[in-house]
Design an enzyme around this catalytic site. Structure first.
Site, PDB file in Angstrom:
ATOM      1  N   ASP A  15      -0.499  -0.487  -4.442  1.00 26.86           N
ATOM      2  CA  ASP A  15      -1.202  -1.740  -4.667  1.00 26.86           C
ATOM      3  C   ASP A  15      -1.184  -2.014  -6.169  1.00 26.86           C
ATOM      4  OD1 ASP A  15      -2.029   0.110  -2.846  1.00 26.86           O
ATOM      5  OD2 ASP A  15      -4.142  -0.388  -2.948  1.00 26.86           O
ATOM      6  N   LYS A  60       7.628   1.019   1.596  1.00 23.87           N
ATOM      7  CA  LYS A  60       8.297   0.202   0.574  1.00 23.87           C
ATOM      8  C   LYS A  60       9.687   0.741   0.239  1.00 23.87           C
ATOM      9  CE  LYS A  60       5.045   1.006  -2.369  1.00 23.87           C
ATOM     10  NZ  LYS A  60       4.076   1.661  -1.462  1.00 23.87           N
ATOM     11  N   LYS A 105       6.491   8.818  -8.324  1.00 19.81           N
ATOM     12  CA  LYS A 105       7.016   9.708  -7.276  1.00 19.81           C
ATOM     13  C   LYS A 105       8.547   9.811  -7.388  1.00 19.81           C
ATOM     14  CE  LYS A 105       5.973   8.334  -3.002  1.00 19.81           C
ATOM     15  NZ  LYS A 105       5.922   8.239  -1.536  1.00 19.81           N
ATOM     16  N   LYS A 139       0.836  -1.209   0.000  1.00 20.17           N
ATOM     17  CA  LYS A 139       0.000   0.000   0.000  1.00 20.17           C
ATOM     18  C   LYS A 139       0.875   1.265   0.000  1.00 20.17           C
ATOM     19  CE  LYS A 139      -3.142   2.038   3.427  1.00 20.17           C
ATOM     20  NZ  LYS A 139      -2.269   3.089   3.952  1.00 20.17           N
TER      21      LYS A 139
HETATM   22  P1  ADP Z   1       6.286   4.012   0.347  1.00 20.57           P
HETATM   23  O1  ADP Z   1       7.509   3.845  -0.475  1.00 20.57           O
HETATM   24  O2  ADP Z   1       5.596   2.717   0.631  1.00 20.57           O
HETATM   25  O3  ADP Z   1       5.333   5.031  -0.196  1.00 20.57           O
HETATM   26  P2  ADP Z   1       8.084   5.232   2.267  1.00 20.57           P
HETATM   27  O4  ADP Z   1       9.199   4.246   2.301  1.00 20.57           O
HETATM   28  O5  ADP Z   1       8.279   6.487   1.503  1.00 20.57           O
HETATM   29  O6  ADP Z   1       6.734   4.534   1.800  1.00 20.57           O
HETATM   30  O7  ADP Z   1       7.736   5.525   3.794  1.00 20.57           O
HETATM   31  C1  ADP Z   1       6.784   6.464   4.205  1.00 20.57           C
HETATM   32  C2  ADP Z   1       7.235   7.094   5.510  1.00 20.57           C
HETATM   33  O8  ADP Z   1       7.201   6.131   6.565  1.00 20.57           O
HETATM   34  C3  ADP Z   1       8.665   7.631   5.459  1.00 20.57           C
HETATM   35  O9  ADP Z   1       8.701   8.887   6.085  1.00 20.57           O
HETATM   36  C4  ADP Z   1       9.456   6.624   6.272  1.00 20.57           C
HETATM   37  O10 ADP Z   1      10.548   7.204   6.925  1.00 20.57           O
HETATM   38  C5  ADP Z   1       8.431   6.151   7.282  1.00 20.57           C
HETATM   39  N1  ADP Z   1       8.709   4.792   7.780  1.00 20.57           N
HETATM   40  C6  ADP Z   1       8.836   3.660   7.051  1.00 20.57           C
HETATM   41  N2  ADP Z   1       9.048   2.589   7.855  1.00 20.57           N
HETATM   42  C7  ADP Z   1       9.053   3.062   9.130  1.00 20.57           C
HETATM   43  C8  ADP Z   1       9.219   2.467  10.431  1.00 20.57           C
HETATM   44  N3  ADP Z   1       9.406   1.138  10.579  1.00 20.57           N
HETATM   45  N4  ADP Z   1       9.166   3.296  11.523  1.00 20.57           N
HETATM   46  C9  ADP Z   1       8.946   4.625  11.379  1.00 20.57           C
HETATM   47  N5  ADP Z   1       8.791   5.242  10.202  1.00 20.57           N
HETATM   48  C10 ADP Z   1       8.837   4.490   9.086  1.00 20.57           C
HETATM   49 MG    MG Z   2       7.984   4.642  -2.373  1.00 19.62          MG
END
Ligand code: ADP
Ligand code: MG
Length: 277
Positions: free
Chosen positions: A136, A23, A49, A18
């Site tokens: 997703d 990710k 993004k 999600k």
């Molecule tokens: P996605 O790639 O799925 O969109 P991101 O990797 O960009 O998500 O993460 C979204 C936010 O959540 C970021 O600010 C990241 O630092 C934070 N984050 C991810 N995993 C954790 C965790 N285990 N604890 C705290 N913050 C987290």
């Molecule tokens: Mg991402």
């Protein structure tokens, strides 16, 4: 007498989950963990993004689509250094970029990216290639990286929405596994200390849970700093325990797990399974 040693084949991973679930953060840290284990790693961001590799390079690198547009789609004018950037720990980074909003197809972008990397002879020279894929799976286009992957990994928390998305992704893996040897390596629980709903889900749709990471303030901060936990741990060894989560996932992947072809769990069943009514 000369002997031809067969090169070990590249392990290709596709990380799904999600939007906002973690990710890219998880991908970057797994990539570095794999590099720490001596592997040559390429991470490919497949999200419009185009921030997948930010934590590895510390900046938003130009996308393949931008570069191809600049060169009028003359593949022969593109050099590896135009599109492949060195990140922390020696991890190579590529951002596919996105299709024009409201037009075009994410699958086309991923296809072009793989085509270009193959033309640059860059696709087969890695031990591990990790695709960090948008949200997703909502259409065949965004399922495209599964066509190239050996393993799918799904990042989820312990909530309904992320598990619902996980189930959709699992269904795509089942579909793709009909035509090529793709397996679901398992779930990575993220930003959660509870796992009751995750456990409920995997009872219905059996699959491994590779790791469960709690909410860790330093992981949140790492994204803002543009650094992986491994880089942060260099100056703050108290963070080594966080790196161990990612090293554990890397080691499981390198052991070439059997993985699963997931069961079918229709949306309606999932609603009653994961809610109280
Ligand atoms: P996605 O790639 O799925 O969109 P991101 O990797 O960009 O998500 O993460 C979204 C936010 O959540 C970021 O600010 C990241 O630092 C934070 N984050 C991810 N995993 C954790 C965790 N285990 N604890 C705290 N913050 C987290
Ligand atoms: Mg991402």
């Amino acid at each position: 007498m000369t002997r031809n040693y067969k090169r070990q084949t590249t392990v290709k991973l596709a990380v799904y989950g999600k939007g906002g679930i973690g990710k890219s953060t998880t991908s970057c840290n797994i990539s570095v963990a794999l590099a720490k284990r001596g592997k040559k790693v390429l991470q490919i961001g497949c999200d419009p993004k185009h921030d997948s590799t930010f934590t590895l390079t510390g900046f938003l690198i130009p996308t393949i689509i931008d570069t191809l547009q600049e060169k009028d789609y003359h593949y022969e004018d593109v050099w590896p250094e135009d599109v492949i950037y060195k990140g922390y720990g020696g991890v190579d980074c590529v951002e596919a970029g996105g299709p024009p909003a409201g037009a075009g197809c994410g699958g086309y972008v991923v296809g072009e990216t793989v085509k270009l990397l193959k033309e640059l002879n860059a696709f087969d020279e890695y031990d591990v290639i990790l695709f960090d894929v948008l949200g997703d799976v909502v259409c065949g286009g965004f399922a495209a990286p599964l066509n190239y992957a050996d393993y799918c990994l799904i990042v989820t928390d312990n909530g309904f929405d992320a598990l619902f998305a996980a189930n959709r992704i699992a269904a795509s893996v089942r579909e793709k596994a009909r035509t090529h040897p793709l397996r679901l390596a398992g779930l990575i629980g993220n930003r959660t200390s509870k796992r009751d709903l995750i456990e409920k889900y995997i009872e219905a749709v059996p699959m491994p849970v590779l790791e469960v990471l709690p909410l860790i303030e330093d992981i949140r901060v790492s994204r803002v700093k543009g650094k992986t936990l491994f880089e942060m741990a260099e100056s703050d060894p108290s963070l080594n325990y966080v790196c161990d989560y990612y090293l554990n996932i890397a080691d499981q992947i390198l052991a070439r797990p059997e993985g699963v072809v997931p069961n079918d769990a229709p949306d309606r069943e999932l609603f009653s399974l994961l809610s109280d009514f």
